[in-house]
Design a protein around this motif. Structure first.
Motif, mmCIF file in Angstrom:
data_model
loop_
_atom_site.group_PDB
_atom_site.id
_atom_site.type_symbol
_atom_site.label_atom_id
_atom_site.label_comp_id
_atom_site.label_asym_id
_atom_site.label_seq_id
_atom_site.Cartn_x
_atom_site.Cartn_y
_atom_site.Cartn_z
ATOM 1 N N GLY A 107 0.816 -1.209 0.000
ATOM 2 C CA GLY A 107 0.000 0.000 0.000
ATOM 3 C C GLY A 107 0.848 1.256 0.000
ATOM 4 O O GLY A 107 2.041 1.242 -0.294
ATOM 5 N N SER A 108 0.191 2.375 0.355
ATOM 6 C CA SER A 108 0.880 3.662 0.392
ATOM 7 C C SER A 108 0.220 4.565 1.422
ATOM 8 O O SER A 108 -0.942 4.380 1.782
ATOM 9 C CB SER A 108 0.834 4.342 -0.984
ATOM 10 O OG SER A 108 -0.498 4.726 -1.299
ATOM 11 N N ILE A 109 0.982 5.521 1.889
ATOM 12 C CA ILE A 109 0.441 6.486 2.860
ATOM 13 C C ILE A 109 -0.686 7.304 2.224
ATOM 14 O O ILE A 109 -1.780 7.421 2.801
ATOM 15 C CB ILE A 109 1.554 7.413 3.386
ATOM 16 C CG1 ILE A 109 2.508 6.623 4.280
ATOM 17 C CG2 ILE A 109 0.955 8.586 4.171
ATOM 18 C CD1 ILE A 109 1.922 6.124 5.574
ATOM 19 N N PRO A 110 -0.506 7.884 1.028
ATOM 20 C CA PRO A 110 -1.592 8.662 0.415
ATOM 21 C C PRO A 110 -2.838 7.826 0.137
ATOM 22 O O PRO A 110 -3.954 8.348 0.161
ATOM 23 C CB PRO A 110 -0.968 9.173 -0.887
ATOM 24 C CG PRO A 110 0.501 9.178 -0.630
ATOM 25 C CD PRO A 110 0.735 7.982 0.223
ATOM 26 N N GLY A 111 -2.642 6.530 -0.111
ATOM 27 C CA GLY A 111 -3.788 5.678 -0.414
ATOM 28 C C GLY A 111 -4.539 5.202 0.809
ATOM 29 O O GLY A 111 -5.628 4.616 0.688
ATOM 30 N N GLY A 112 -3.982 5.405 1.990
ATOM 31 C CA GLY A 112 -4.668 5.036 3.220
ATOM 32 C C GLY A 112 -4.538 3.581 3.604
ATOM 33 O O GLY A 112 -5.205 3.126 4.550
ATOM 34 N N ASP A 113 -3.659 2.813 2.921
ATOM 35 C CA ASP A 113 -3.555 1.385 3.213
ATOM 36 C C ASP A 113 -2.109 0.937 3.408
ATOM 37 O O ASP A 113 -1.761 -0.219 3.174
ATOM 38 C CB ASP A 113 -4.191 0.571 2.077
ATOM 39 C CG ASP A 113 -3.568 0.884 0.711
ATOM 40 O OD1 ASP A 113 -2.763 1.842 0.630
ATOM 41 O OD2 ASP A 113 -3.889 0.176 -0.253
#
Length: 325
Positions: A107-113
């Motif tokens: 996941g990723s921080i901007p994606g929330g996951d």
């Protein structure tokens, strides 16, 4: 006397202590986490400086882990009187011992996951230890305040101090879960390598320890110092600061500066007015020289004047009032 270099591990305690004192004298070359804060000693304000005791503790801990002193100083910190290891050092020691350490990010921080899983596998018996950290877990642990989407739908991590400063969990949101997971796996599965030591990130919520903070003042000392009109009043303020153990470098600078001002005022009042060269300016008034600066003056030596100017300059630099370029 032999000039051969003696390994730190085989040196006597007395030699190690002398070595720590020598390194502590390096000043700003020593990490701030190994400094003592400003303090009062018999009413005298002592400025912050590297602590030989902390330097020795770090080197002794490094020797226990098989590290050279220079490496220990860069990766071991002292927090609340205890030696702690950086998570990066933990990982290096585990791998150096022959064990396997794997980090998987999804996941990723901007994606929330965003999520990080750290897995450690022992080389001797194949035991596996796993730790998963994500931002929701950091919120439950009280390390992060919120993790929500902004107006554009991009998730943002918010982790602020009581004064509103950005904490490492916000500034380095992708990295902090890695360090936490590595620290957890290290303590659980590789205590024989790390000797049960905690990571610096765990103890400081991800921050880098610095010198002990200045004490919270019980009175507005700068205002009281600035308002003092006599040396006796100023000395009383100094005694009260010392009694409450609230001395700092900046207060010392303010006190010395005010003492200099009061001394100059006293000398000006007591000075005899002597006419300058009997030349009269064009406006018809006789020019008189200004009162000379006292050096030394009553109650303030030349060293104190110099210390005041140096301390005031340092304080201005710290406050950003002086351009460093």
């Amino acid at each position: 006397m032999s000039t051969a270099v003696v390994a730190y591990e085989s040196a006597s305690l007395n030699d190690r202590m002398k070595y720590a004192q020598t390194l502590a004298a390096a000043g700003d070359l020593i990490p701030r986490g190994l400094w003592n804060s400003a303090s009062n000693v018999n009413g005298v304000l002592v400025p912050a400086a590297p602590s030989p005791g902390k330097v020795l503790l770090v080197m002794e801990t490094g020797a226990m882990l098989g590290l050279m002193p220079a490496a220990a100083l860069q990766s071991i910190d002292v927090v609340e009187g205890k030696a702690t290891l950086s998570a990066r050092l933990m990982g290096a020691l585990i791998r150096k011992a022959g064990h396997k350490l794997e980090v998987v990010k999804t996941g990723s921080i901007p994606g929330g996951d965003y999520s990080v899983t750290v897995t450690g596998t022992r080389a001797d018996d194949g035991s596996v230890f796993t730790s998963t950290w994500d931002i929701p877990r950091a919120i439950r642990a009280g390390l992060v305040q919120s993790y929500e989407p902004n107006a554009q739908g991009v998730f943002e991590v918010r982790a602020r101090s009581d004064k509103g400063g950005i904490k490492p969990w916000e500034a380095y949101a992708e990295t902090m879960p890695v360090w936490r997971g590595m620290s957890e796996v290290g303590r659980e599965g590789f205590a024989d390598v790390l000797f049960g030591l905690y990571s610096t990130e765990e103890i400081t919520d991800g921050g880098i320890p610095v010198a002990d903070p200045d004490p919270e003042p019980s009175e507005d000392w700068p205002a009281l110092i600035a308002a003092a009109t006599t040396r006796a009043e100023l000395d009383d303020i100094k005694d009260r600061i010392a009694a409450k153990d609230e001395g700092t470098d900046k207060l010392r600078a303010a006190w010395l500066a005010r003492a200099g001002v009061l001394s100059r005022e006293e000398n000006t009042e007591d000075a005899d007015v002597v006419p300058d060269d009997p030349e009269t300016p064009s406006d018809g008034e006789v020019a008189y020289p200004s009162a000379p600066l006292p050096s030394p003056s009553e109650g303030l030596t030349e060293e104190e004047f110099e210390a005041a100017e140096a301390a005031r300059f340092d304080a201005a630099m710290d406050a950003g009032e002086v351009d460093r370029d």
